[in-house]
Design an enzyme around this catalytic site. Structure first.
Site, short mmCIF file in Angstrom:
data_model
loop_
_atom_site.label_atom_id
_atom_site.label_comp_id
_atom_site.label_asym_id
_atom_site.label_seq_id
_atom_site.Cartn_x
_atom_site.Cartn_y
_atom_site.Cartn_z
N ASP A 198 -28.83 20.58 2.75
CA ASP A 198 -28.08 19.35 2.53
C ASP A 198 -27.45 19.43 1.15
O ASP A 198 -28.00 20.08 0.26
CB ASP A 198 -29.00 18.12 2.58
CG ASP A 198 -29.73 17.89 1.27
OD1 ASP A 198 -30.75 18.56 1.05
OD2 ASP A 198 -29.26 17.08 0.44
N ASP A 227 -34.83 11.27 3.03
CA ASP A 227 -35.65 11.80 1.93
C ASP A 227 -36.74 10.77 1.63
O ASP A 227 -36.76 9.69 2.19
CB ASP A 227 -34.78 12.08 0.71
CG ASP A 227 -34.17 10.82 0.14
OD1 ASP A 227 -33.59 10.88 -0.96
OD2 ASP A 227 -34.24 9.77 0.79
#
Lengths: 408, 416
Positions: A287, A112
């Protein structure tokens, strides 16, 4: 800010276009108007979509080894850039040759941007045009995460997929100006990310669609990111407390507009019910920390819900956690034994985590099989019947599935 | 029936082989370590990782050490009976060894003892009525009748009968008081002997599914021990001798007492049986005991070391240069060290990971509380257990090749 200021800060006319893609994506089967199965080829390994990606916080998935993750069938795992930037840090990662080498994981890693962690973890985060300003929790010093800095760290980590730094605003934010500001800034930051990304041939930079729950703003962001030609796209700014109805409509809007031949990633999703609906709406990648986190509290995910294994009723339940999910835990352990170990022995947490990830892998592979076999709608109906034997289906799910011609 | 054969003897030191009827085709080479469990599982190691950690060149299995007080709670009689019903309904072969099946230990022989190997000192106590143990759930008691019933159900390959392990006396003797205090057997010891004679004979009747060990009492007082052995019924059915607890006492003293103890045993009908000992798990102690002729050990050494983030690196062969017993992976010097923990070690941790990575996990723990501790412990346990297993293999190899003395001496001399 005046109206003029806003207009001045809007989209600049020359924008960055992503030149190279380090992935290949091919849709190999569809079922219904939007659900699809894809072959995603990333630098380290292939991935079958729709795919669930377990979250490893600092280069490890909660007590499982890289070998075990391979045995279970994981193809992509997530690394949290914020934590990795603190420890081990970009210098050490450069020294050892990246996170793959460091944790000895030879398949794919997605990182991320570091932005979300900061906004959610730190009360003292303050966002301006330059970047995200925050106070380091270690020594109180001021730190700044800019798009350039995020790219640098993610380049050092070496993940197969990187996320752009976006101006992420909570989906429940009532200030429309703020949401609009975030939409435009996400595009400007996207340009800065593309410009400072140094490893385009080995790392894929995904753009993140923002815009809150406002279709108009989402459109602006979608248009802006699409013309920047990202290798893949994420649907961001959701799973933050908005109503499920708003959630699915926003996801649906994005999947309608995003390019067909590029992977779509819905961040932070999630619970099995959410996953199956989003697959029906055309999402490819997911996710969530839920399966691993709930395992550590002694909860096993099973076909018709979940089992709180600490509950006394399991002391004499000699069935495996879920007979339909394979893997080491279901082959060798009973609920009774896991009941004893849950929350008392580290091995218990490891075993339940192992099972829960096996469950998620099976959940996704069953969906792929159903799409390829052209019976996905039946599969969805069976799933919901199992999860809600009383047929009291959540109305948002009914609506969402109806929009893709699946009638519960 | 368990059988024990010695393959080679060098003075009092020897290598041998244990076999069990329940696991035909498998033999267990001694000197060996019976691995510690907590709540029926090996700490931090799932079955796949555990299999890798215990493998050595000369065997790929081991004996599992189960604590009686653990088994009393988990599974306990009720759950195990329920499980047996379940197995009957399924018509499963596992009904032969229900406990092993439930705990996922079907591939291994188990030994059950009332002594918890976790502690350096025996903790199980007794009064006139019965032995009792302090568990997480509180004080638990047992008696010959319920003990027999449970063990009949559980069928461990090796079983230590109920006895009073004379905690107070072991502690007393460990303190190393000078002079006359020691020579006189205390009233406590006499009581222990009396109770133990009774309980041992009452719990040595478990049918042949289990192989019984004869437990010594008053092992720290040779006079009383001799009496105890003379007055006990040393049946044919005993398949081993448990030498008892020597606690934490000065090495010389322990050495002398152990020698005297073994001599007493060798003078009885039990002379040909394998010798088991409890609580001697530090490599120095293991080497000393092996020299005196001990065959089977228990303890928690590799796990204790791992708990502090230390990796075992003591020598596995004769070497002349100095080395440390363990490596502190928290040390800042390992931040960028991309070598494996121990060069040449074939364990999962050393084959897949670097000192830098383990150092990172140790330090990241500070930031993320217990999240990463699991994987860290898994790594270090995996390495330490494998290293400890290799250590016992090195002992066996050196005895077979006649070089044990040299290995022991250079080991103790050269490790810091």
């Amino acid at each position: 800010m005046t109206e003029d200021d806003w207009r001045q800060r809007k989209e600049i006319t020359d924008f960055q276009v992503n030149e190279i893609s380090a992935l290949q994506f091919e849709v190999i089967a569809t079922c219904g108007p939007k659900a699809r199965v894809g072959n995603l080829t990333l630098p380290h390994h292939k991935a079958d979509t729709p795919i669930f990606m377990p979250v490893g916080t600092q280069g490890t998935i909660k007590g499982l080894t890289s070998q075990q993750l391979e045995d279970i069938g994981c193809q992509i795992i997530l690394g949290n850039t914020y934590h990795l930037a603190q420890r081990p840090g970009p210098d050490l990662l450069d020294h050892v040759g990246g996170l793959h080498k460091f944790m000895n994981w030879n398949r794919n890693i997605l990182t991320d941007s570091g932005g979300f962690q900061m906004v959610s973890l730190l009360d003292l985060a303050d966002i301006n045009e330059e970047g995200v300003n925050f106070q380091s929790p270690h020594d109180g010093s001021q730190m700044l995460l800019t798009p350039e800095h995020s790219m640098k760290i993610q380049n050092s980590i070496g993940g197969d997929i990187m996320m752009a730094l976006d101006d992420v605003v909570s989906s429940t934010c009532p200030d429309r100006n703020r949401v609009e500001e975030a939409t435009w800034r996400t595009l400007r930051w996207m340009d800065r990310c593309i410009a400072s990304h140094k490893k385009q041939s080995t790392q894929n930079l995904f753009g993140i669609v923002q815009g809150g729950l406002d279709p108009h703003l989402r459109e602006i962001c979608l248009e802006g990111l699409i013309k920047r030609n990202c290798p893949g796209y994420a649907i961001g700014g959701l799973s933050g407390g908005e109503s499920k109805d708003q959630f699915w409509r926003t996801v649906s809007l994005c999947t309608d507009r995003l390019p067909y031949n590029k992977p779509r990633y819905c961040m932070g999703v999630g619970y099995p019910v959410d996953l199956i609906v989003c697959v029906a709406l055309g999402v490819d990648m997911f996710d969530c920390v839920f399966p691993c986190r709930t395992a550590r509290f002694g909860t096993a995910l099973v076909g018709d819900g979940s089992l709180k294994l600490r509950s006394p009723q399991f002391a004499t339940d000699f069935n495996p956690p879920d007979v339909n999910v394979g893997g080491l835990v279901n082959e060798q352990y009973t609920r009774a034994q896991l009941h004893t170990l849950a929350c008392k022995e580290q091995t218990g947490a490891q075993l339940i985590t192992y099972h829960n990830i096996c469950y998620m892998m099976k959940l996704m592979s069953d969906m792929r099989t159903a799409i390829v076999g052209n019976y996905f709608d039946k599969h969805v109906k069976n799933f919901f019947e199992q999860q809600y034997p009383d047929h009291k289906y959540p109305s948002w799910a009914v609506d969402a599935l109806a929009s893709v011609e699946i009638n519960l | 029936m368990a059988t024990f054969e010695t393959d080679k003897e060098q003075g009092t030191t020897r290598v041998g082989k244990l076999t069990f009827q329940s696991l035909p085709g498998q033999s267990y080479q001694t000197p060996l370590y019976t691995i510690y469990t907590s709540r029926g599982c090996i700490p931090n190691l799932t079955p796949d990782n555990f299999k890798n950690a215990i493998k050595t060149d000369d065997q790929s299995s081991c004996i599992i050490n189960l604590n009686f007080w653990d088994l009393n709670e988990n599974p306990g009689e009720k759950v195990l009976t329920s499980y047996e019903e379940h197995l009957k309904q399924k018509k499963s072969d596992d009904i032969q060894r229900p406990l092993h099946s439930l705990l996922n230990l079907k591939d291994y022989p188990v030994i059950v003892n009332i002594r918890d190997p976790q502690f350096a000192q025996q903790t199980c106590q007794a009064n006139d009525k019965c032995p009792y143990g302090d568990t997480e759930m509180g004080r638990r008691k047992t008696n010959p009748e319920s003990f027999n019933k449970l063990m009949q159900q559980m069928k461990p390959e090796l079983l230590v009968p109920l006895h009073d392990a004379s905690v107070h006396d072991v502690v007393h003797v460990s303190i190393d008081l000078p002079g006359k205090e020691e020579q006189r057997p205390s009233k406590k010891i006499l009581k222990c002997v009396e109770r133990s004679k009774k309980w041992i004979s009452q719990t040595s009747t478990v049918p042949n599914a289990s192989n019984l060990l004869f437990p010594l009492v008053a092992q720290t007082r040779p006079e009383s021990l001799k009496q105890f052995l003379d007055q006990s019924e040393l049946k044919e059915s005993y398949r081993g001798v448990l030498l008892g607890d020597f606690g934490i006492m000065p090495p010389n003293k322990r050495s002398a007492l152990l020698k005297a103890c073994i001599q007493e045993v060798k003078a009885t009908k039990l002379s040909k049986l394998p010798l088991f000992i409890s609580g001697q798990d530090h490599p120095y102690d293991v080497l000393e005991c092996v020299q005196q002729g001990v065959d089977v050990f228990d303890g928690v050494y590799p796990f204790k070391v791992a708990e502090f983030g230390m990796a075992s690196i003591y020598p596995l062969q004769i070497q002349q240069n100095q080395t440390e017993m363990k490596m502190n992976l928290r040390d800042v010097k390992f931040v960028r060290d991309v070598k494996p923990v121990l060069e040449g070690c074939g364990c999962f941790t050393c084959k897949s990971h670097t000192r830098a990575y383990i150092h990172h996990l140790l330090n990241a723990h500070e930031m993320l509380a217990e999240v990463l501790l699991t994987i860290l412990f898994l790594m270090v346990h995996s390495h330490n257990v494998q290293h400890y297993m290799r250590f016992f293999e090195a002992i066996r190899k050196s005895i077979s090749s006649g070089t044990f003395e040299e290995y022991k001496n250079t080991f103790i001399k050269n490790t810091i």
